[in-house]
Design an enzyme around this catalytic site. Structure first.
Site, short mmCIF file in Angstrom:
data_model
loop_
_atom_site.label_atom_id
_atom_site.label_comp_id
_atom_site.label_asym_id
_atom_site.label_seq_id
_atom_site.Cartn_x
_atom_site.Cartn_y
_atom_site.Cartn_z
N CYS A 103 0.83 -1.20 0.00
CA CYS A 103 0.00 0.00 0.00
C CYS A 103 0.88 1.27 0.00
CB CYS A 103 -0.96 -0.06 1.19
SG CYS A 103 -2.31 1.11 1.16
N HIS A 104 0.90 2.01 1.10
CA HIS A 104 1.75 3.20 1.22
C HIS A 104 3.15 2.87 1.75
CE1 HIS A 104 -2.11 5.28 0.84
NE2 HIS A 104 -1.44 6.37 0.54
#
Length: 169
Positions: A103-104
């Protein structure tokens, strides 16, 4: 068995920490949660899980670990501005050790400047940042490139976990 660090700060995506953490422990590997401060409580953004940092990033030595997992959510934003976190990830990379982010999570890899010439994926919102950091962006559930393993979203967790465990085997 491998020694695996989990980089954590508050606001992480609950399942992106919980599921890899439990799978890696279940496979018999040793885990350590590294936070900005030892003893700091890190709560997931959905509030379903909470973890306590067992080691401060200032105390983390790459030579003590075989791999790192960087869950997504908003935690990577807090982690990437910490010089000790960036140093730790850079050193792991220099030692050719496994660095995984979902994800991030790749935001920390961007700040550590380790994406040049490698393939990677991430949450679509940071796709341009990953490209600008020199990575060959792929919109795939999991991308393995040398010592890096990256995934996009919680939906990709089974593939993310599978590739981490394969690298640790």
């Amino acid at each position: 068995m491998a020694k695996v660090a989990f980089l954590l700060a508050g606001g992480f995506e609950d399942s992106e920490m919980k599921n890899p953490y439990e799978a890696i422990k279940e496979a018999g590997h040793e885990t350590t949660i590294i936070g900005l401060e030892k003893g700091a409580e890190c709560k997931g953004k959905k509030g379903t899980v909470s973890y306590t940092a067992e080691l401060a990033s200032s105390e983390a030595k790459a030579s003590d670990f075989d791999a790192v997992v960087i869950p997504g959510g908003s935690a990577p934003e807090a982690l990437r501005v910490n010089d000790d976190v960036v140093r730790f990830v850079k050193e792991l990379n220099e030692q050719g050790k496994l660095i995984s982010g979902i994800c991030h999570g790749p935001q920390v890899m961007i700040s550590a400047d380790i994406l040049k010439g490698k393939a990677a994926t991430c949450y679509i919102g940071i796709r341009d940042d990953v490209k600008l950091a020199g990575a060959d962006y792929k919109d795939e559930e999991v991308v393995v490139s040398e010592n890096l393993v990256t995934s996009r979203t919680p939906n990709d967790e089974p593939a993310f976990i599978r590739e981490i465990l394969a690298k640790l085997a």
